[in-house]
Design a protein around this motif. Structure first.
Motif, PDB file in Angstrom:
ATOM      1  N   TYR A  11       1.858 -11.687  -3.916  1.00 56.22           N
ATOM      2  CA  TYR A  11       1.228 -10.731  -4.819  1.00 56.22           C
ATOM      3  C   TYR A  11       2.246 -10.173  -5.808  1.00 56.22           C
ATOM      4  N   GLY A  12       1.922 -10.291  -7.107  1.00 52.52           N
ATOM      5  CA  GLY A  12       2.804  -9.802  -8.141  1.00 52.52           C
ATOM      6  C   GLY A  12       3.762 -10.852  -8.674  1.00 52.52           C
ATOM      7  N   SER A  22       6.644 -25.172   0.441  1.00 55.25           N
ATOM      8  CA  SER A  22       7.403 -23.981   0.773  1.00 55.25           C
ATOM      9  C   SER A  22       6.704 -23.107   1.800  1.00 55.25           C
ATOM     10  N   PHE A  23       7.497 -22.221   2.407  1.00 57.68           N
ATOM     11  CA  PHE A  23       6.951 -21.111   3.164  1.00 57.68           C
ATOM     12  C   PHE A  23       7.879 -19.924   2.936  1.00 57.68           C
ATOM     13  N   SER A  24       7.332 -18.734   3.025  1.00 59.92           N
ATOM     14  CA  SER A  24       8.158 -17.544   2.824  1.00 59.92           C
ATOM     15  C   SER A  24       7.818 -16.514   3.889  1.00 59.92           C
ATOM     16  N   PHE A  25       8.788 -15.623   4.150  1.00 60.84           N
ATOM     17  CA  PHE A  25       8.632 -14.591   5.172  1.00 60.84           C
ATOM     18  C   PHE A  25       8.924 -13.236   4.545  1.00 60.84           C
ATOM     19  N   GLU A  26       8.086 -12.257   4.857  1.00 58.55           N
ATOM     20  CA  GLU A  26       8.320 -10.874   4.448  1.00 58.55           C
ATOM     21  C   GLU A  26       7.792  -9.942   5.531  1.00 58.55           C
ATOM     22  N   TRP A  27       8.237  -8.691   5.461  1.00 60.77           N
ATOM     23  CA  TRP A  27       7.606  -7.644   6.243  1.00 60.77           C
ATOM     24  C   TRP A  27       6.599  -6.947   5.344  1.00 60.77           C
ATOM     25  N   ILE A  28       5.444  -6.610   5.869  1.00 63.90           N
ATOM     26  CA  ILE A  28       4.343  -6.098   5.053  1.00 63.90           C
ATOM     27  C   ILE A  28       4.770  -4.943   4.141  1.00 63.90           C
ATOM     28  N   PRO A  29       5.555  -3.958   4.603  1.00 65.11           N
ATOM     29  CA  PRO A  29       5.931  -2.867   3.694  1.00 65.11           C
ATOM     30  C   PRO A  29       6.732  -3.306   2.469  1.00 65.11           C
ATOM     31  N   GLN A  30       7.493  -4.407   2.582  1.00 65.69           N
ATOM     32  CA  GLN A  30       8.273  -4.877   1.448  1.00 65.69           C
ATOM     33  C   GLN A  30       7.407  -5.127   0.224  1.00 65.69           C
ATOM     34  N   ARG A  31       6.248  -5.712   0.426  1.00 64.85           N
ATOM     35  CA  ARG A  31       5.370  -6.063  -0.678  1.00 64.85           C
ATOM     36  C   ARG A  31       4.392  -4.946  -1.005  1.00 64.85           C
ATOM     37  N   SER A  32       3.911  -4.222   0.003  1.00 66.63           N
ATOM     38  CA  SER A  32       2.827  -3.264  -0.221  1.00 66.63           C
ATOM     39  C   SER A  32       3.302  -1.884  -0.649  1.00 66.63           C
ATOM     40  N   LYS A  33       4.455  -1.436  -0.160  1.00 67.25           N
ATOM     41  CA  LYS A  33       4.915  -0.086  -0.502  1.00 67.25           C
ATOM     42  C   LYS A  33       5.127   0.112  -2.007  1.00 67.25           C
ATOM     43  N   PRO A  34       5.739  -0.848  -2.710  1.00 64.35           N
ATOM     44  CA  PRO A  34       5.897  -0.655  -4.162  1.00 64.35           C
ATOM     45  C   PRO A  34       4.572  -0.556  -4.912  1.00 64.35           C
ATOM     46  N   TYR A  35       3.490  -1.031  -4.309  1.00 66.85           N
ATOM     47  CA  TYR A  35       2.163  -0.943  -4.922  1.00 66.85           C
ATOM     48  C   TYR A  35       1.335   0.190  -4.305  1.00 66.85           C
ATOM     49  N   ALA A  81      -9.146 -18.097  -0.913  1.00 66.42           N
ATOM     50  CA  ALA A  81      -9.966 -16.928  -0.586  1.00 66.42           C
ATOM     51  C   ALA A  81      -9.526 -15.743  -1.442  1.00 66.42           C
ATOM     52  N   ALA A  82     -10.470 -15.133  -2.141  1.00 66.81           N
ATOM     53  CA  ALA A  82     -10.174 -13.924  -2.910  1.00 66.81           C
ATOM     54  C   ALA A  82     -10.033 -12.766  -1.928  1.00 66.81           C
ATOM     55  N   HIS A  83      -8.881 -12.097  -1.942  1.00 73.70           N
ATOM     56  CA  HIS A  83      -8.619 -11.101  -0.920  1.00 73.70           C
ATOM     57  C   HIS A  83      -7.762  -9.956  -1.456  1.00 73.70           C
ATOM     58  N   GLY A  84      -7.849  -8.820  -0.796  1.00 73.51           N
ATOM     59  CA  GLY A  84      -7.031  -7.665  -1.125  1.00 73.51           C
ATOM     60  C   GLY A  84      -6.856  -6.807   0.109  1.00 73.51           C
ATOM     61  N   PHE A  85      -5.910  -5.868   0.066  1.00 72.42           N
ATOM     62  CA  PHE A  85      -5.633  -5.016   1.216  1.00 72.42           C
ATOM     63  C   PHE A  85      -5.470  -3.569   0.775  1.00 72.42           C
ATOM     64  N   SER A  86      -5.929  -2.671   1.616  1.00 71.73           N
ATOM     65  CA  SER A  86      -5.607  -1.263   1.488  1.00 71.73           C
ATOM     66  C   SER A  86      -4.930  -0.870   2.799  1.00 71.73           C
ATOM     67  N   PHE A  87      -3.587  -0.784   2.778  1.00 72.65           N
ATOM     68  CA  PHE A  87      -2.819  -0.532   3.990  1.00 72.65           C
ATOM     69  C   PHE A  87      -2.605   0.968   4.200  1.00 72.65           C
ATOM     70  N   VAL A  91       1.798   1.182   8.210  1.00 72.80           N
ATOM     71  CA  VAL A  91       1.644  -0.229   8.540  1.00 72.80           C
ATOM     72  C   VAL A  91       3.006  -0.906   8.700  1.00 72.80           C
ATOM     73  N   ASP A  92       3.061  -1.860   9.600  1.00 70.36           N
ATOM     74  CA  ASP A  92       4.259  -2.684   9.750  1.00 70.36           C
ATOM     75  C   ASP A  92       3.842  -4.024  10.328  1.00 70.36           C
ATOM     76  N   GLY A  93       4.751  -4.975  10.226  1.00 69.08           N
ATOM     77  CA  GLY A  93       4.497  -6.303  10.761  1.00 69.08           C
ATOM     78  C   GLY A  93       4.888  -7.381   9.768  1.00 69.08           C
ATOM     79  N   PRO A  94       5.034  -8.609  10.232  1.00 65.73           N
ATOM     80  CA  PRO A  94       5.454  -9.717   9.368  1.00 65.73           C
ATOM     81  C   PRO A  94       4.270 -10.403   8.691  1.00 65.73           C
ATOM     82  N   VAL A  95       4.573 -11.093   7.592  1.00 69.18           N
ATOM     83  CA  VAL A  95       3.576 -11.917   6.908  1.00 69.18           C
ATOM     84  C   VAL A  95       4.245 -13.202   6.452  1.00 69.18           C
ATOM     85  N   ILE A  96       3.569 -14.308   6.730  1.00 66.88           N
ATOM     86  CA  ILE A  96       4.038 -15.633   6.322  1.00 66.88           C
ATOM     87  C   ILE A  96       3.095 -16.175   5.257  1.00 66.88           C
ATOM     88  N   THR A  97       3.661 -16.737   4.189  1.00 71.44           N
ATOM     89  CA  THR A  97       2.885 -17.443   3.168  1.00 71.44           C
ATOM     90  C   THR A  97       3.353 -18.893   3.189  1.00 71.44           C
TER      91      THR A  97
END
Length: 305
Positions: A11-12, A22-35, A81-87, A91-97
C-alpha cells in the motif's frame, strides 16, 4: 462515476511487475501507522497478502464485504481482491506479500488443497487450544530473517517457508467454524459473479472470448458485467480480460525460452505482429524489449538501452 481502485505491491508503493517472484515481510504497524491506521481500498493484481494479527483488531473490507477481525487471527487477501483495513492503534503482527501464481504452482504440485486457502479471502480465528497455531509465528520469523539476508536462493527458501505456513493455515481452517469467508458466503451477489467471471476467464482467456461471451455465460449483459467489474474491482470487464492475458504473456516472456512467435500462438493471437501490438499498447514496450529488461532486472544487471 465508478471509482478507480488503485493497484499496489504494498500500500502506497508502485505495483511490482506481475511476473515477479518476490515476497516481502513487514510488521503491520510499519505500513499502517503512517496512514493513521487506515488503509484505503486498493488491490494487488499479482500478490496475495497473509496477515497474522497478534494484538488489537481490524475492520477488514474485501470486495464490499466488511468483517471484524480480532486478534489472534489470520487474514488471507488473494490477488485481485479489492480490500482495505481500519486497524486499532494497538494492532501488531506480521504481514507477508508474495506472488500468488508461484505459490499456486507449488501448491498444485505438493498439496492441491492449499489452492482454496490461497484464493479465498478469509478471516480465520486462531484458538489457543489448536496445536497448529504455535507453528505460525516461528514460520513468520523465519520468513522475516530470509527477507533480510539477500542471499542466493532467497526466493526458493521464502516460497518454501510460505508453503509450510499455508499448510498450517489449512490445518487450522479445516477445523469446524474455522473462519469467516469474505466471499462468497459473506459477500454479495456481485462478488459471486466476479468470482465466476474470473473462473471463466482462467478457462477461456487464450480463446480471446469477447466480453459478450462471458456476460452470456453469467446470465448478464455486457454492460451489466462491466458495471459490476467497475464497482467491485475498479476496472472494466475488458480491462480485466486484457490484464489476465497480459499477465500470462509477461510471465511466459520471462520464465520460458519460447520465441515470440511461439508465445503468440500459445496465447491465441493470430500472429506475432498482432501480439506485439497488443503487448506494446498495454506496457509501452515490445515483447523483446520487455523480456530483455526483465531478465536484466532478475540478474541484477542494468537494463539494456
Amino acid at each position: 462515476m465508478a471509482k478507480t481502485i488503485p493497484n499496489y505491491d504494498l500500500y502506497g508503493d508502485q505495483a511490482s511487475p506481475a511476473w515477479s517472484n518476490s515476497f516481502s515481510f513487514e510488521w503491520i504497524p510499519q505500513r499502517s501507522k503512517p496512514y493513521q491506521w487506515e488503509i484505503q481500498v486498493h488491490r494487488h493484481d499479482a500478490f496475495v497478502q497473509l496477515l497474522y494479527l497478534s494484538a488489537g483488531f481490524a475492520e477488514v473490507t474485501v470486495n464490499n464485504a466488511r468483517i471484524r477481525a480480532d486478534a489472534p487471527c489470520f487474514i488471507v487477501i488473494p490477488a485481485g481482491a479489492a480490500h482495505g483495513f481500519s486497524f486499532s492503534p494497538q494492532v501488531d503482527g506480521p504481514v507477508i506479500t508474495a506472488t500468488q501464481k508461484v505459490l499456486e504452482s507449488m501448491a498444485t504440485l505438493l498439496m492441491p488443497e492449499l489452492l482454496a486457502v490461497i484464493r479465498t479471502p478469509r478471516v480465520i480465528p486462531l484458538p489457543g487450544d489448536n496445536r497448529h497455531v504455535d507453528s505460525l509465528m516461528p514460520l513468520f520469523l523465519a520468513l522475516e530473517r530470509e527477507s533480510r539476508i539477500h542471499a542466493s536462493g532467497q526466493t526458493a527458501a521464502g516460497m518454501s517457508l510460505l508453503t509450510a505456513l499455508l499448510v498450517q493455515v489449512a490445518r487450522i481452517a479445516g477445523a469446524p467454524d474455522a473462519g469467516t469467508r469474505a466471499e462468497p458466503a459473506a459477500g454479495s451477489r456481485k462478488n459471486r459473479q466476479i468470482e465466476q467471471f474470473k473462473t471463466l476467464l482462467d478457462q477461456h482467456f487464450c480463446a480471446h472470448w469477447p466480453v459478450q461471451n462471458y456476460a452470456e455465460a453469467l446470465g448478464l449483459t455486457a454492460g451489466q458485467l462491466s458495471r459490476i467489474c467497475r464497482e467491485v474491482l475498479g476496472m472494466s470487464s475488458l480491462d480485466v480480460i486484457n490484464a489476465r492475458l497480459l499477465h500470462e504473456a509477461q510471465r511466459d516472456l520471462v520464465y520460458t525460452s519460447s520465441s515470440i512467435k511461439q508465445l503468440a500462438g500459445e496465447l491465441g493471437f493470430e500472429d506475432d505482429a498482432y501480439f506485439s501490438r497488443f503487448f506494446k499498447r498495454h506496457t509501452g514496450l515490445s515483447p523483446r524489449e520487455f523480456r530483455a529488461q526483465a531478465l536484466a532486472q532478475l540478474a541484477g544487471a542494468p537494463a539494456p538501452e
